[in-house]
Every structure is written in structure tokens, then in C-alpha cells.
Write an enzyme that holds these catalytic residues in place. Sequence first.
Site, mmCIF file in Angstrom:
data_model
loop_
_atom_site.group_PDB
_atom_site.id
_atom_site.type_symbol
_atom_site.label_atom_id
_atom_site.label_comp_id
_atom_site.label_asym_id
_atom_site.label_seq_id
_atom_site.Cartn_x
_atom_site.Cartn_y
_atom_site.Cartn_z
ATOM 1 N N GLU A 40 -3.436 -9.329 7.006
ATOM 2 C CA GLU A 40 -2.751 -10.421 7.432
ATOM 3 C C GLU A 40 -3.524 -11.255 8.699
ATOM 4 O O GLU A 40 -3.189 -12.415 8.394
ATOM 5 C CB GLU A 40 -1.393 -10.110 8.113
ATOM 6 C CG GLU A 40 -0.543 -9.169 7.121
ATOM 7 C CD GLU A 40 -0.627 -7.748 7.265
ATOM 8 O OE1 GLU A 40 -0.420 -6.855 6.424
ATOM 9 O OE2 GLU A 40 -1.518 -7.347 8.038
ATOM 10 N N ASP A 95 6.212 -2.036 8.508
ATOM 11 C CA ASP A 95 6.601 -1.402 9.550
ATOM 12 C C ASP A 95 7.995 -1.789 10.200
ATOM 13 O O ASP A 95 8.524 -2.887 10.753
ATOM 14 C CB ASP A 95 5.645 -1.756 10.980
ATOM 15 C CG ASP A 95 4.275 -1.141 10.733
ATOM 16 O OD1 ASP A 95 4.120 -0.508 9.454
ATOM 17 O OD2 ASP A 95 3.505 -1.671 11.308
ATOM 18 N N ASP A 146 -4.007 -1.364 3.351
ATOM 19 C CA ASP A 146 -3.257 -1.887 4.374
ATOM 20 C C ASP A 146 -3.635 -3.053 5.013
ATOM 21 O O ASP A 146 -4.847 -3.312 4.906
ATOM 22 C CB ASP A 146 -3.092 -0.791 5.727
ATOM 23 C CG ASP A 146 -1.720 -0.443 6.437
ATOM 24 O OD1 ASP A 146 -1.153 -1.954 6.386
ATOM 25 O OD2 ASP A 146 -1.595 0.137 7.317
#
Length: 780
Positions: free
Chosen positions: A437, A501, A434
Site C-alpha cells: 500500500e 489489522d 502482505d
Amino acid sequence: MKFTEGMWLLREGIRIDWMSNVERLNVDKDTVNLLLNKFQRHRGDTLNSSTVSARVTSPLEGIIGVKLVHWAGGLDNGPHYELNTSAGHTEITHEKGKNLKYTSGRLELDINIAPNELAFTFTTGADGQDKRKKLTGHSFRSIGYVGDSTTPKSQLSDGIFYERQGYTLAELDLSVGEKLYGLGERFGPFVKNGQSVNIWNEDGGTSSELAYKNIPFYISSNGYGVFVNHPGKVSLELQSERTTRVNVSVEGEELEYFVIEGKNPKEILKRWTDLTGKPALVPAWSYGLWLTTSFTTNYSERTVTGFLDGFKDRNLPLSVFHFDCFWMKSYQWCDFEFDADMFPDAAGYLARLKERGLKLSIWINPYVGQASPLFEIGKREGYFIKRIDGSVWQWDLWQAGMAVVDFTNPAACSWYTGHLKRLMDLGIDTFKTDFAERIPFKNITYHDGSDPARMHNYYALLYNKVVYETMTSISGKSNSLLFARSTSVGGQKYPVHWGGDCESTYEAMAESLRGGLSLGLAGYIFWASDIGGFEGTPPPALYKRWVQFGLLSSHSRLHGSSSFRVPWIYGEDCSDVLRDCVKRKISLTPYLLAEALNGHRSGTPLMRPMFMEFPEDLNTYPLDTQYMFGSNLLVAPVFSDEGIVTFYVPRTPEEEGRKQWISWFDHGKKYEGGRWYTETHGFDTLPILIRPGSVTPINYKLEKPEGNPLDGLEILVNGSIDKEVEIEIVDPETTHKVLKVMTVSERETENGVEVIARLDGVDGNENSVKVNWVGHGVTK
């Protein structure tokens, strides 16, 4: 980035030095070097103005690159994308004072070198043909160096002048009606014309213009793709500044792009993945259903066990169970240790889960919170990204006082992967990689001296590569995969990726599909979404519709944020829908494995836009609410409670023989190509159409994707077969390997025409494969 105010004016503080002339050129084997300058009236115009050097190369046949450089004195600290190259496939012809032709395969770059008439024209055409088709190029005022005096940099004294912030600018021509696609996983309009796009990874969810997976590569409906070879921020104005151009700009002194020619979108993707790397394959078990703990939910051993028992009691096939963030103690992500309060015997518990036949996934990120016991170790050993003064870069967004692992440091990589290997020893099969970024890009330093701004996007690639290669070193390539959120150019070599998400709405379901289709146009052949949506709690109808869609994606995961995604909490009928969808997908495993192997070779994704499969049908180019699942199956997800769905059935060459599309659920229901249809579906069906003339291998006896595909193998044949068809039956234990090749053909018998299927190595046993022949003839 926009620099102009309409056709005539520049924005405040902007100056553009446009290149209009070739001052000189040099040809050296496979390379052409040109010195470009502004419009030349007399020798005095060579003074007090910019020049841009242009270097023309061809890394692979059918690909031509142009590198533009203003100042060449800068430091090259990297990083650079890994590109594959070859030599000896170019031809250069030069007519002095007039033009230069640079040819690579069918692709040709024609450079007008006549005084003050600079132009680049990329064309394509078959060998020996005089008439060539223009793809793109540079026309009047389309190569320039931009200076901006309004930026903070311009306020700093540099020598005797104030310095402008510089940008290198290239504007590429567009033709009438040309459509643009791609640029990574983007959730806005599928056709990119009219958009302003920044290639800059951000954690922005699926309902914004930001993207987790930015790829500076777009595909045109005009028969080419463009790759901007720059790992930092790339700004593109796609008919949003000049309505006849794509304006590409990067901060700094150089810009390189490649034009990739192809007869169709698939050929462009093949060449793109020849250049940047072929997508890796994944284990067969990963195609099954994944269930997670969700994100912020309260869970323990008892919770997980209850979910798994519920799946077993309801006969719901489950392949993978995933532990999300809170398998570790809060504030300590990542310390790679199970929270002992929730999992007092983690090793024993994982072993018991493995006894259920499950594969296990676990959440990680590339950050270390200050409360983690690993923070002090990383600080002491220099394993984190640092500020210029040598201190650890930290902030409180996400994890309090968190640091970022520096994957340019080999020792930091070994330290990080050592914890992964320990988890794999406990029975963990895969990792959800995950984040990655929000990577700092100013006033920091990397171990290897990499440019922080160029590392911002590239960091995700390093992170996923380190984790993926750790897995392959232990489990081998055929049994390794990630579940990654961020990526950059070349990330298709480290699958799988999911959409991030999304909200629990039909709109988010649709935008997720757009993102997945866009990402597939960068050679990412595997993709998933959070079934039911991530944010919020889905209504039962939405849950069931998303289950249908999610189980017709390459990978299928039930995952949420603050609520669980086990089906029975939304109603027992949700369990029934899930069961049917999972079993259907498992039965398609022979088909999916064959399509994935083809994607590994060619870069063609499993979920593909309609225009990729049917480029001759112009009606397919704007379609973004339906897709082809492999070569044979058209899928139109339902985006409403009421079940009303409108979809387009494309024309196919096969229909010339009066063949028709048919429904997966009702083989007597036929569809004509070139028409729109509106239908109403309950929760037990959706539009799944079988392509005319197709042969689809299936196996209804399979109970899990990694089962024996030969035991119970059958084929679904729609219509007559004009020629012999070969179908590869892939080994589910080693997905790179073909177990058998099945030959399918028609033959005349006393009772008429029938379809037969033969497996190589099975002497004379034509009945070893059941044939379900629909749309024509008899069933055998």
C-alpha cells in the site's frame, strides 16, 4: 475532493469551466464523439475558454462508458486496468439538433444536444416499453474542468502564465432515497451516502476511513453501478458536497466512467466481473482452519510443534499452518531464507509438518531491507523502484533502508519469483502477500516508464498477479491461492483477501464484517478476518464470538500481533467452541464448493449483504451486522459478551407457500419473514437460519474439506420443493470440475409426499443421498 462552498460559491483559488452545450458531434460505428463547451451566447464565447471532449462507448452489453478529456496532449504512460470488450451490441439514433440515443441492451444514454441544454440521462427498460426508468446522468452544471491556483504547481512559471492544477469533474445525479455501496473494502458505515472517499490504497488498519483495498466502483439501490476507470487517485463526494449527486474528480486532464445496468445487484456484479475478470477459484483445503505464529511473538520449531500437538491432542481439525514475518531474520525482509537460529533444519522441519497432513503458508512482502543479502543484487541489477536521479528509492518505515521491487521489470519479476519457486520446492503451498500500500508516487521512475501516481494503487495488482501466476505455473489453478491484504480493480482474479489489522474488540469485529461485505460488492467472492482481532489480546468471550463468525466466513484464520491465538490459552472451553465451529464448516464443504463455483461464474460472493439476496425487501438495504452465507444460510454474529443479538429475517418469495425460516440448531424453531428478532445465545449457538424452500448439501462424515463429498453426502431441505432442484457436487481436488449433479424433487407415495435425491450416473440409487427434510412432510 470538494471545490464549492455551498450552492453559489467556489472555494478560494478554484475556477470551474462548466460544460453546457454540444458544439458538434460525430458518430462512428459503435462510438459517439462530442465536443462540449460552455454556455454559448455568440461566437465570441468560443474564445478564451475550455472545451471537453466526450467519447461514448460500450465495452459489453448493458455497460456504457463516457470518457471526458480536457487536454489531449499528455503522455499516456499507463498503467491501465485490463478490461474485456466485445462489439456489435449497440444501437445509435440521432435527431439532429435535439437528441442522441445510445443503446446497449436494456441500458440507454439519452444526450440532449439542443443548444445550451446539455444533459446526459441513463435509463433502463424492457425492449418495446415506452416508459423507462432513470438511473443517473448529468444535469445542469455537472461536467466541468477545475483549475486550482492554491496548489504548489500553480507557483511554478509555465511559459507566460502561472499554471493551475487541473481536475476533471463529473457529477452524477441521485434519486430520492437512493443508497450507495461498495468502493472496495471500507470499514466505515456500510451505506456510503454522505461520505467523502478517496480511492487511494493506504496502510491504515480497520478503524479509520483509509482502506487497503480501494476499488473505484459503487453499486446503487437504483439498479446500476458506476466504475471510474482510473488507476490513480479518484475522489468521490457521495452526497457530501451536492446532496443530489455523486461528485467524481481526478487530478489531470481526463476521466472515464462506465454505468453498468442490472435488474438486481447480482446482475450488476455479473456484468462488472464480465468487464474486469471473473474471480478465480481456490483449493478445497483452504476452506479449513488456518493457524499462524502471529506477528511479533517469539516462536521457534519447538513453539510451533507444541501448538500442533495441542491441536491434535484436543481433536481440533487444522488445515493450514502459517509462518508470519519472523521466519526470516529481523531487518532482512525479504531474503526468503529461514532464520537458521530458530529453524536450523528448515527443509527437514517443513517435511515433518507436511507429514502431519498440513498445508503450509509463509509471509512475504514486496520490499527488500538494506540488511538483506538481496539488496545489493537488486540495486546492481536495477530491480528496484528508482528516484529520478537513478538512485534506489529507500526509506526506514517498516524495514530499515528498504527498497521496493519494480514489478514492471520482467527481470525483477523472474528474480523475485525464483525465490518463491525455491520455497515451493521446500513444501510451501501458499503465500501471504502482505503490504504493497505504501508505494511512492512522486519523483520516482519505473522500468517501463509507468506514471508513478497511476501506479500507486495498481502496484498491488501487479504484486499479487506475479505471485499468483508463479503458483499456478507450478500447482495449477485449482491448487493455488494467496492471502493478500491490498488490491485494486481486477484483483478478484488473484484470491484470497483478508481484512488487515483489526483491534481485539467487538467494534472491530463489526467493522471487519462491514469491510468484507463492501469488498464482496466488487466481485471478491472470498474474504477472511483475523479471528480474535490482530491488535491486543482478546478476552475469552470475544475470542469465542469471533471464532463463531470467522468459521462462517469463506476463509478462517487464527492470527494476532503480539499474542498467540491457540484456543486453550484463553480457556479450554474455547477449544470446545473452536472444535464445533470447524467441524460445522467442514460439514458444509459441499455447499461452499457449489456456492464458490457459482461465484466464479457470476461474481456473487460467498458472504453477501442481505440486500443482494433480497432486493425486493427494502428493510434489507441498511443491514450490516448480518449476512447471507451463500444462498441458503442467514448468519447474525453475536457482538457482545452477554450474547444478545438482534437481527432481521427478510421476506422471501418462497414464504408465499407458508414456508418459514428455521434455526440450524433447532429445526423446530421457526421464523417469519419481514420481522425483527432479539435472542440471547451462549457460545454453542448463534443465529444461523435456513432459507425457506432451500436445499443445502452437507456431509458430516468429512474430516477435512478436501475429503470425498459423496461418502456420507446428505441434504438439508427446508419446506416443500415447488420444482425440481439441481445441486452441483464439486470435485474437491479440482474445484472447477463438477463430480455429480444431484436432482432433488418431491413425489407422491402411499404414505404421503416425500423428497428424493438422485445423483447422475448412480442408476436407480435414490438412497445414495440421505435426505433430512424439515419444516414439512416426512424424513427419508
